[in-house]
Design a protein around this motif. Structure first.
Motif, short mmCIF file in Angstrom:
data_model
loop_
_atom_site.label_atom_id
_atom_site.label_comp_id
_atom_site.label_asym_id
_atom_site.label_seq_id
_atom_site.Cartn_x
_atom_site.Cartn_y
_atom_site.Cartn_z
N VAL A 1 -21.84 60.42 -7.98
CA VAL A 1 -22.32 59.49 -9.01
C VAL A 1 -22.96 60.29 -10.13
O VAL A 1 -23.87 61.09 -9.90
CB VAL A 1 -23.32 58.49 -8.41
N SER A 2 -22.51 60.09 -11.35
CA SER A 2 -23.03 60.85 -12.49
C SER A 2 -24.42 60.37 -12.88
O SER A 2 -24.83 59.23 -12.57
CB SER A 2 -22.09 60.72 -13.69
N ARG B 1 -27.88 53.86 -15.88
CA ARG B 1 -27.53 52.65 -16.60
C ARG B 1 -28.62 51.60 -16.48
O ARG B 1 -29.42 51.61 -15.54
CB ARG B 1 -26.21 52.08 -16.07
N ARG B 2 -28.61 50.69 -17.45
CA ARG B 2 -29.69 49.71 -17.53
C ARG B 2 -29.82 48.88 -16.26
O ARG B 2 -30.94 48.57 -15.82
CB ARG B 2 -29.44 48.79 -18.73
N ILE B 3 -28.67 48.53 -15.64
CA ILE B 3 -28.75 47.66 -14.47
C ILE B 3 -29.45 48.34 -13.28
O ILE B 3 -29.94 47.66 -12.38
CB ILE B 3 -27.36 47.19 -14.04
N PHE B 4 -29.48 49.69 -13.28
CA PHE B 4 -30.12 50.42 -12.18
C PHE B 4 -31.51 50.94 -12.55
O PHE B 4 -32.10 51.68 -11.78
CB PHE B 4 -29.24 51.59 -11.74
N LYS C 1 -28.47 41.39 -4.83
CA LYS C 1 -29.20 40.39 -5.59
C LYS C 1 -29.18 40.66 -7.08
O LYS C 1 -29.62 39.83 -7.88
CB LYS C 1 -30.65 40.32 -5.09
N ILE C 2 -28.66 41.83 -7.47
CA ILE C 2 -28.59 42.16 -8.89
C ILE C 2 -27.44 41.35 -9.51
O ILE C 2 -26.30 41.44 -9.05
CB ILE C 2 -28.33 43.67 -9.09
N PRO C 3 -27.70 40.54 -10.54
CA PRO C 3 -26.65 39.69 -11.13
C PRO C 3 -25.43 40.46 -11.59
O PRO C 3 -24.30 40.01 -11.41
CB PRO C 3 -27.37 39.01 -12.30
N SER C 4 -25.63 41.63 -12.17
CA SER C 4 -24.49 42.41 -12.66
C SER C 4 -23.61 42.89 -11.52
O SER C 4 -22.38 42.98 -11.65
CB SER C 4 -24.99 43.62 -13.47
N PHE C 5 -24.20 43.18 -10.36
CA PHE C 5 -23.41 43.56 -9.19
C PHE C 5 -22.57 42.39 -8.72
O PHE C 5 -21.38 42.55 -8.39
CB PHE C 5 -24.34 44.04 -8.07
#
Length: 846
Positions: free
Chosen positions: A163-164, A170-173, A436-440
């Motif tokens: 994973v880079s 990224r914002r979601i993480f 639970k992350i919406p983007s996931f």
């Protein structure tokens, strides 16, 4: 005097034993990679200056002892700088070692005269040794015992690898950095891992040799559970277990990642491998020989690595460390590592104590994000030739004890045979947080739509997407929309529906079904037990039968030749399906079928006018037996996994005149046998035998209309150069052979082998005919055979010659495309036939 003498002897023995114990040197420890901190298996550890040594196990641990005084240890491992450690003699101590990878480059290359001797099997001591291992293979297997039992603990871990930093940040993480772990494997480049799955299983296994019986009792099972709306947990579990099966080094062929690899101790191993004796290690009173091996052709489905063989006359395998060559004809696999460790049992035989399989997948060779899976297994509590009650083997070969999937954390802490690391323990909690992350959730839904063709709306799914638009000569431009309910709506009741409209014929088509599960399980999960009622009004091409693909798939709209025959059908169906745990199943069915010909197809009775509508009513019984069958299980679908076990099908259908409008009496008995044959390095063959007999005088639409294909897609179970409705029979037998060589020949060709192509060949033969009573060409038959507009015959019966076609093809083009050159050998005088054709098929393989 005797008492004093006896006392003197006893004191001498005690003193001798005490001195011997006092002079004992015992060293334990762990060897790790100095950079990654990962433990290193099979490191050679010696008392310096002696041949007394051992090897580290799969976890990098070692124990070395001697009754002599030694002042130093030496550590040697290929690719690492040797290490020497001073120790205190005549003591028990722990020594942990960090070995540094040897990355030194050569400053100078010296080329010496003379040819490198050619590798030969003859007079090669390494080959003689491997032949001894092969000769003693059966005596070292567990099957040599009358009975055996042991406990097995399996742990599976799966992560996004390499994973880079850009992806990680990224914002979601941003608020979920705790999800990532540092890379801890030297096999895979990059620094970061994103664990996404963990599974544990504790199993008691039993074996008896006379008669041969196996039983697995799952006493504990635990895994990450995703939201069922997003991912099917059972399907993921079955798929991973299929990819990462138990490794049995004593088998001729070893299944890894859905491929068959030739074992380095298979009967034919000396033909495909090169062997070299590279070391000899003395462990206590035993001597172990290190035997290195490599494939003669690096692109074949072969391993490379090391075997460790006991030099005690039994030639048992005591350890294995192997992987695959970087040039192997294997898709998407960037790295593969298998380690096996065997320990001597009380019987003197060696038993598997630990195994580990690591595989890293990715689109690129080394760069870019990938996917890493690891399965490690630990085996303990071996018992041999102990009386096992017959009741142990009763019932299914794999069972779970009640409560096995609900064991609490304390149970696992007490019963794991291999403890979890702190990072592994966190995965269960971390995955709960991740999903639970919406983007996931959005990403998973998009992936499901792209790969499965269905868009999830909770209790209802729309799809399949590739059927929303299609076209044909009769309906013209066709739009369709529909979907199906999911277990979120009900675990017992399921509905499926669609509506379609043709802009040329200006007619609506639709389908509606309701299914009720009788065992409170999803109707898509094994074992099925349900009743279904359905009604369908739609079009169908006579003789087109597809597997796992909808007939109105957009890509199947493109067809060759004249393609204007279509049926408008009304199907009323009632079906009951019951599967058993032993993979035997039966299905009872009722079908009322009303069909109306359209386009270039017409029904004309002999001596009468045209028939606008034909109605039949059928009762059917279908029997199926598929021993050891497994499925790729989705939430609302399942796909059988091809394997070496045969599948038997037998179907009886009775047409009943007068039953709700049925016009004809007839009986149809059809049977098939499907089997995959693995031929080691020559690949595998999928073979299907089929036969049918129809009793009764009936019109040609009710005869066996042989599966034809006028699309440009290669269809495995159809005749790819036969026209629709070209042949009908009331009795026939057929054979279908499709063989994949897995690149066996292409792998030997310079330059070509870099493309990792795979050869495929097929052969299909159909032999049958029509009795005079059903053959309009001999004065029988009820309906005339269809004709072209110019009056030429369109439909035929098979004569004394079989219909034969074959193909040669190239698979694995761009890792997903198969292209075949197909030739038709018989009945070439029929109008509108093609002698040759090129067909393509999308096929995803590892």
């Amino acid at each position: 005097m005797k008492i004093i003498y006896s006392f003197f002897i006893a004191m001498v023995l005690v003193t001798t034993n005490f001195c011997a114990y006092a002079q004992r040197t015992v060293v334990t420890g762990t060897v790790r990679d100095a950079v990654t901190k990962e433990t290193l298996p099979y490191v050679s550890v010696f008392f310096k200056g002696t041949t007394i040594g051992t090897q580290t196990d799969l976890n990098g641990n070692f124990t070395l002892s001697s009754t002599e005084a030694h002042a130093a240890l030496s550590f040697n491992y290929v690719g690492y700088i040797p290490v020497s450690k001073n120790i205190l003699p005549n003591t028990e101590l722990k020594v942990d070692v960090a070995m540094v990878p040897d990355s030194r480059a050569l400053d100078e290359v010296v080329i010496l005269g003379g040819k490198k001797p050619k590798y030969r099997n003859k007079d090669n001591p390494a080959v003689e040794l491997i032949r001894q291992v092969i000769a003693h293979r059966d005596e070292n297997r567990i099957s040599t015992f009358n009975t055996a039992s042991f406990r097995q603990y399996d742990k599976m871990l799966f992560s996004m690898s390499n994973v880079s930093e850009k992806f990680k940040n990224r914002r979601i993480f941003r608020n979920y950095q705790f999800l990532f772990q540092q890379q801890d494997s030297t096999l895979i480049g990059g620094k970061n891992l994103l664990p996404i799955y963990i599974q544990e299983k504790l199993t008691d296994k039993y074996f008896a040799s006379d008669p041969t019986r196996n039983k697995s009792v799952i006493i504990g099972e635990k895994q990450v559970n995703f939201d069922q709306q997003l991912i099917d947990n059972n399907g993921m579990k079955v798929y991973f277990e299929r990819m990462y099966q138990d490794i049995d080094i004593y088998k001729n062929n070893i299944s890894v990642i859905s491929n068959e690899f030739l074992s380095p101790i298979a009967n034919a191993a000396p033909t495909f491998y090169k062997f070299f004796i590279t070391d000899t290690i003395k462990t206590g009173n035993h001597e172990v020989i290190e035997l290195s091996f490599t494939p003669r052709n690096t692109t074949d489905m072969l391993f490379e690595g090391k075997l460790f063989v006991s030099n005690d006359g039994h030639y048992a395998v005591t350890g294995v460390s192997m992987g695959v060559n970087k040039n192997i004809n294997l898709n998407f696999v960037r790295a593969l590592k298998i380690d096996l460790d065997f320990k001597p049992a009380l019987s003197g035989r060696y038993s598997l104590s630990q195994s580990r399989l690591i595989a890293d997948f990715g689109l690129g060779k080394t760069k870019g994000m990938g996917f890493t899976g690891e399965r490690s297994s630990t085996y303990k509590n071996y018992q041999y030739d102990v009386k096992l009650a017959d009741s142990i083997f009763q019932g299914k070969s794999v069972v779970s004890v009640p409560g096995s999937s609900t064991r609490d954390d304390r149970y696992w802490e007490m019963n794991r045979l291999d403890p979890l690391s702190k990072e592994q323990e966190k995965i269960y909690h971390n995955i709960d947080t991740l999903q639970k992350i919406p983007s996931f959730q959005r990403t998973i839904k998009i992936a499901t739509l792209l790969f499965a063709g269905y868009g999830n709306l909770g209790p209802y799914e729309i799809g399949p997407v590739n059927t929303f638009y299609s076209f044909n000569n009769v309906e013209g431009f066709r739009l369709r929309f529909g979907g199906r309910t999911t277990p979120e709506l009900s675990k017992r009741l399921y509905f499926e529906n669609y509506a379609a409209y043709g802009f040329k014929d200006e007619q609506w088509k639709f389908f509606l079904s309701g299914t009720y599960s009788l065992n409170n399980k999803s109707i898509y999960q094994f074992p099925q037990n349900y009743v279904r009622a359905s009604f369908q009004r739609d079009t169908k091409i006579p003789g087109q039968e597809l597997q796992f693909v909808q007939e109105d798939n957009f890509l199947l709209s493109f067809k060759r030749g004249v393609n204007d025959m279509l049926l408008y059908n009304d199907f009323y169906r009632l079906d009951y399906v019951h599967e058993y745990e032993n993979h035997f199943s039966y299905a009872l069915g009722f079908k009322k079928w009303s069909q109306t010909p359209s386009g270039g197809l017409s029904y004309q009775a002999n001596g009468a006018g045209f028939i606008n509508r034909l109605t039949t009513s059928e009762l059917s019984l279908a029997l199926r037996y598929a021993p050891n069958e497994k499925f790729i299980q989705g939430k609302i679908y399942r796909t059988p996994i091809p394997d070496r076990y045969p599948i038997f099908n037998l179907r009886y259908t009775a047409g009943i005149k007068g039953l709700v409008g049925g016009e004809f009496n007839y009986h149809n008995l059809t049977g098939t046998i499907d089997k995959r044959f693995y031929l080691s390095q020559l690949g595998y063959s999928d073979v299907t035998f089929e036969g049918s007999y129809i009793a009764g005088r009936i019109p040609f639409p009710l005869l066996a209309i042989h599966r034809a294909n006028q699309t440009y897609a290669y269809q495995l179970n159809s005749y790819n150069l036969m026209n629709f409705l070209e042949f009908v029979s009331d009795h026939y037998v057929s054979i279908n052979i499709d063989h994949n060589f897995n690149g066996f020949f292409f792998n030997k060709l310079p330059l070509i082998k870099k493309l990792k192509l795979r050869e495929v060949v097929s052969f299909k033969a159909l032999y049958g005919g029509l009795r005079d009573e059903n053959n309009p060409q001999t004065g029988g038959g009820i309906y005339q055979f269809p004709q072209f507009d110019n009056g030429l015959q369109r439909t035929y019966s098979l004569s004394n010659d079989p219909y034969i076609e074959g193909s040669v093809g190239i698979g694995n083009i761009f890792k997903l495309l198969r292209v075949d050159l197909v030739k038709r050998f018989t009945y070439l005088d029929h109008p509108e036939v093609s002698k040759w054709g090129i067909r393509a098929r999308v096929k995803f393989d590892f």
